[in-house]
Design a protein around this motif. Sequence first.
Motif, short mmCIF file in Angstrom:
data_model
loop_
_atom_site.label_atom_id
_atom_site.label_comp_id
_atom_site.label_asym_id
_atom_site.label_seq_id
_atom_site.Cartn_x
_atom_site.Cartn_y
_atom_site.Cartn_z
N LEU A 185 23.70 5.29 -21.54
CA LEU A 185 22.39 5.32 -22.18
C LEU A 185 22.22 3.99 -22.87
CD1 LEU A 185 19.84 6.88 -23.01
CD2 LEU A 185 21.10 7.66 -25.02
N GLU A 186 21.21 3.22 -22.48
CA GLU A 186 21.08 1.87 -23.00
C GLU A 186 19.81 1.61 -23.77
OE1 GLU A 186 22.59 -1.26 -20.75
OE2 GLU A 186 24.14 -0.03 -19.85
N VAL A 187 18.76 2.42 -23.57
CA VAL A 187 17.51 2.20 -24.28
C VAL A 187 16.86 3.54 -24.61
CG1 VAL A 187 15.15 1.29 -24.11
CG2 VAL A 187 17.05 -0.04 -23.19
N VAL A 188 16.38 3.66 -25.83
CA VAL A 188 15.56 4.79 -26.26
C VAL A 188 14.22 4.23 -26.71
CG1 VAL A 188 15.30 6.65 -27.95
CG2 VAL A 188 17.56 6.17 -26.96
N ILE A 189 13.15 4.75 -26.15
CA ILE A 189 11.81 4.31 -26.54
C ILE A 189 11.39 5.07 -27.80
CG2 ILE A 189 9.37 4.26 -25.87
CD1 ILE A 189 10.38 3.94 -22.96
N ILE A 238 16.91 0.37 -29.11
CA ILE A 238 15.60 1.02 -29.13
C ILE A 238 14.58 -0.01 -28.68
CG2 ILE A 238 16.22 2.64 -30.96
CD1 ILE A 238 14.41 0.90 -32.86
N VAL A 239 13.48 0.49 -28.10
CA VAL A 239 12.37 -0.37 -27.70
C VAL A 239 11.12 0.20 -28.32
CG1 VAL A 239 10.96 -1.15 -25.75
CG2 VAL A 239 13.45 -1.16 -25.56
N VAL A 240 10.35 -0.68 -28.97
CA VAL A 240 9.05 -0.33 -29.52
C VAL A 240 8.02 -1.23 -28.84
CG1 VAL A 240 9.91 0.54 -31.73
CG2 VAL A 240 9.39 -1.88 -31.50
N GLY A 241 6.84 -0.71 -28.60
CA GLY A 241 5.85 -1.55 -27.96
C GLY A 241 4.66 -0.77 -27.44
N PRO A 297 3.06 1.62 -20.96
CA PRO A 297 2.54 2.97 -20.69
C PRO A 297 3.44 4.11 -21.17
CG PRO A 297 2.12 1.54 -18.82
CD PRO A 297 2.97 0.75 -19.79
N ALA A 298 4.75 4.01 -20.98
CA ALA A 298 5.64 5.08 -21.43
C ALA A 298 5.60 5.24 -22.94
CB ALA A 298 7.07 4.80 -20.97
N GLN A 299 5.40 4.14 -23.65
CA GLN A 299 5.34 4.20 -25.10
C GLN A 299 4.00 4.77 -25.57
OE1 GLN A 299 6.31 0.19 -24.79
NE2 GLN A 299 8.21 0.36 -25.93
N ARG A 300 2.94 4.44 -24.87
CA ARG A 300 1.61 4.97 -25.24
C ARG A 300 1.49 6.45 -24.92
NH1 ARG A 300 -0.13 -0.10 -22.94
NH2 ARG A 300 -0.66 1.04 -21.04
#
Length: 146
Positions: free
Chosen positions: A5-9, A53-56, A59-62
């Motif tokens: 597991l490398e990124v959690v949005i 973590i990724v913030v931004g 589309p997946a974040q929106r």
Amino acid sequence: MDWTLEVVIVPVRDLDAAIAFYRDQVGFDLDHDTTNEHMHVAQLTPRGSGCSIVVGDLPAQRAMEPGSLHGIQLVVADAEAARAELVGRGVECSEIQVIDPRDGGTFFGFSDLDGNSWAVQELKVRADRPLIAHEARGRFGEDLEH
């Protein structure tokens, strides 16, 4: 086969405020902050972690409501010291709770500016056996010894 597991949005309303919170108050490393005509995304990594973590505004974040992510778990070797560090940086934290006296049974929590909630678990064994050796890994996890 290894699965990592490398990124959690993490869904947030204000990207710049989220970056400041996670970098300056929580103490995550800012790996990159990328802006172009199509997007603005930032990746931050807790020190000693192989997962970021990724913030931004991709589309997946929106697709997720800001503040809707709950129960993300961080692990530290000393919950009392970790809580004191966060409180000292202005992060509101719950009191430490001992659910089980064995190693791994001590927790506290905090939330980001949008209400995404984090659990912090104490595993004292991490002091002697970190998952990722600090001296052997670079910022993006590349092996520096070989």
